[in-house]
Design an enzyme around this catalytic site. Sequence first.
Site, PDB file in Angstrom:
ATOM      1  N   HIS A 133       0.876  -1.188   0.000  1.00  0.00           N
ATOM      2  CA  HIS A 133       0.000   0.000   0.000  1.00  0.00           C
ATOM      3  C   HIS A 133       0.908   1.233   0.000  1.00  0.00           C
ATOM      4  O   HIS A 133       2.019   1.191   0.528  1.00  0.00           O
ATOM      5  CB  HIS A 133      -0.829  -0.053   1.295  1.00  0.00           C
ATOM      6  N   ASP A 210       2.884  -4.854   8.074  1.00  0.00           N
ATOM      7  CA  ASP A 210       1.670  -4.068   7.923  1.00  0.00           C
ATOM      8  C   ASP A 210       0.493  -5.036   8.024  1.00  0.00           C
ATOM      9  O   ASP A 210       0.209  -5.786   7.084  1.00  0.00           O
ATOM     10  CB  ASP A 210       1.708  -3.358   6.568  1.00  0.00           C
ATOM     11  N   GLN A 213      -4.624  -5.544   6.844  1.00  0.00           N
ATOM     12  CA  GLN A 213      -5.616  -6.437   6.228  1.00  0.00           C
ATOM     13  C   GLN A 213      -5.546  -7.861   6.765  1.00  0.00           C
ATOM     14  O   GLN A 213      -6.180  -8.754   6.213  1.00  0.00           O
ATOM     15  CB  GLN A 213      -5.423  -6.460   4.698  1.00  0.00           C
ATOM     16  N   LYS A 236     -10.560  -0.877  10.475  1.00  0.00           N
ATOM     17  CA  LYS A 236     -10.720  -2.088   9.647  1.00  0.00           C
ATOM     18  C   LYS A 236     -10.987  -3.310  10.526  1.00  0.00           C
ATOM     19  O   LYS A 236     -11.218  -4.404  10.040  1.00  0.00           O
ATOM     20  CB  LYS A 236      -9.462  -2.318   8.811  1.00  0.00           C
ATOM     21  N   CYS A 374      -4.819   2.371  -3.676  1.00  0.00           N
ATOM     22  CA  CYS A 374      -3.569   2.883  -3.087  1.00  0.00           C
ATOM     23  C   CYS A 374      -2.401   1.927  -3.333  1.00  0.00           C
ATOM     24  O   CYS A 374      -1.510   1.797  -2.481  1.00  0.00           O
ATOM     25  CB  CYS A 374      -3.711   3.159  -1.594  1.00  0.00           C
TER      26      CYS A 374
HETATM   27  N1  PMP Z   1      -1.819  -0.799   4.542  1.00  0.00           N
HETATM   28  C1  PMP Z   1      -2.773  -1.558   4.004  1.00  0.00           C
HETATM   29  C2  PMP Z   1      -2.435  -2.940   3.539  1.00  0.00           C
HETATM   30  C3  PMP Z   1      -4.062  -1.074   3.892  1.00  0.00           C
HETATM   31  O1  PMP Z   1      -5.012  -1.826   3.333  1.00  0.00           O
HETATM   32  C4  PMP Z   1      -4.358   0.236   4.341  1.00  0.00           C
HETATM   33  C5  PMP Z   1      -5.742   0.816   4.203  1.00  0.00           C
HETATM   34  N2  PMP Z   1      -6.324   0.612   2.941  1.00  0.00           N
HETATM   35  C6  PMP Z   1      -3.333   0.977   4.919  1.00  0.00           C
HETATM   36  C7  PMP Z   1      -2.072   0.431   4.989  1.00  0.00           C
HETATM   37  C8  PMP Z   1      -3.570   2.346   5.452  1.00  0.00           C
HETATM   38  O2  PMP Z   1      -4.453   2.303   6.530  1.00  0.00           O
HETATM   39  P1  PMP Z   1      -5.011   3.639   7.190  1.00  0.00           P
HETATM   40  O3  PMP Z   1      -5.555   4.459   6.044  1.00  0.00           O
HETATM   41  O4  PMP Z   1      -6.087   3.170   8.114  1.00  0.00           O
HETATM   42  O5  PMP Z   1      -3.886   4.303   7.881  1.00  0.00           O
END
Ligand code: PMP
Length: 416
Positions: A133, A210, A213, A236, A374
């Site tokens: 991401h 990270d 997910q 999430k 993203c």
């Molecule tokens: N890493 C991953 C794998 C994600 O899916 C996301 C959110 N789509 C993020 C980072 C960023 O999370 P946040 O916007 O809640 O900080």
Amino acid sequence: MNTNTNIAPTANFDVEKIREDFPILQTTVHGRPLVYLDNGATAQKPLAVINSMVEYYKGYNSNVHRGVHYLSQKATDAHEAAREGVRAFINAEHTHEIIFTRGTTESINIVAHSFGKAFVNAGDEIIITAMEHHSNIVPWQMLCEERGAILRVIPINANGELILEEYDKLLNERTKLVALVHVSNTLGTVNPVNDIIAKAHVVGAAVLIDGAQSIQHMAVDVQAMDADFFVFSGHKLFGPTGIGVLYGKDKYLNAMPPYQGGGSMIKQVTLEKTTYNELPFKFEAGTPHVEGIIGLGAAIDYINAIGIDNIAAYEHELVAYAVEQLSTIEGLRFIGNAKERVSVLSFLAGDIHPYDIGVILDKLGIAVRTGHHCCQPIMDIFSIPGTVRASFAFYNTKAEVDALVAGLLKAKQMLS
Ligand code: PMP
């Protein structure tokens, strides 16, 4: 498919009963029952979470850690109980290794900033993967630029899996940190983090996982995994927005300078010099997101009551069914076919633009996400503008999968 569990959900896992806990799942969109398949972006909240925050504001709203009065002590107790709940949920060794942040993004930025200052110098190397991401790419690019370090990338194959032989070649004694996603938000791939971490440790590199997910789909044990940092977002995980977690081994967190200066993170301030508070407060400057922390604690209690293994087993079945049903649609192509995957299904239907599919599904009450999620580098690798992404949670049903399939057939018919 996802192999994190082979067990079936216990008989008392009743999805219809669970759905009653989520008020939004009873609503309609464009006159149709909501089919919410955008859980990768954010998950819906059970009443237990919503009520925990209402109760805080109605009954004991107060700032934490600074007051001797009843309300402040009650808020502090709830706040610290949530921290202990997070610790137990990921099996961290110490409660002080749990830092509350705004979310995954901020957690990664803290590590990039503070670990970077303490441990990364010119010529050092940081390894990420091609399936990250943007939140796990940009902070490392910024750090490398600032410190004169070098960013290396583990490539992925056509199924959306890491090419681990390339990782072996990238690792060396200049590697200071490996930062990678546990479960890809675009491909659904579950990465073999235990092996990746063990290999990094051989060259003395730290590893950040990270978990944005993964935390909501499978049991996470940071000690068994031996992660040095593990980060995720509350929203999430069926909790509120604006709250997240940075888990770090205390040997690293103690050696890292603070991220922000301000109240709570100090031991003593004179006009000449400040000494810093101990963990976790050293990294928690200012008034925290108290209701968010309480809501996150309630979300974890809620998940524990259902059982994360039950959730994993139920979702395993559901996602296998979704793959099977979606595969019956002519011209549908999955982006990401990893052997190990959970929750997330990204796909394209013929040459129809994902956005157009998203709009038609929305009219049918079905919420999916379209676009690059993203993860622009993944789109570049597959030479596509974006995907349609259906991402599942334990409150989704096979009937909702059927609705998605019917909606896609309709969209195909209208757009082809
Ligand atoms: N890493 C991953 C794998 C994600 O899916 C996301 C959110 N789509 C993020 C980072 C960023 O999370 P946040 O916007 O809640 O900080």
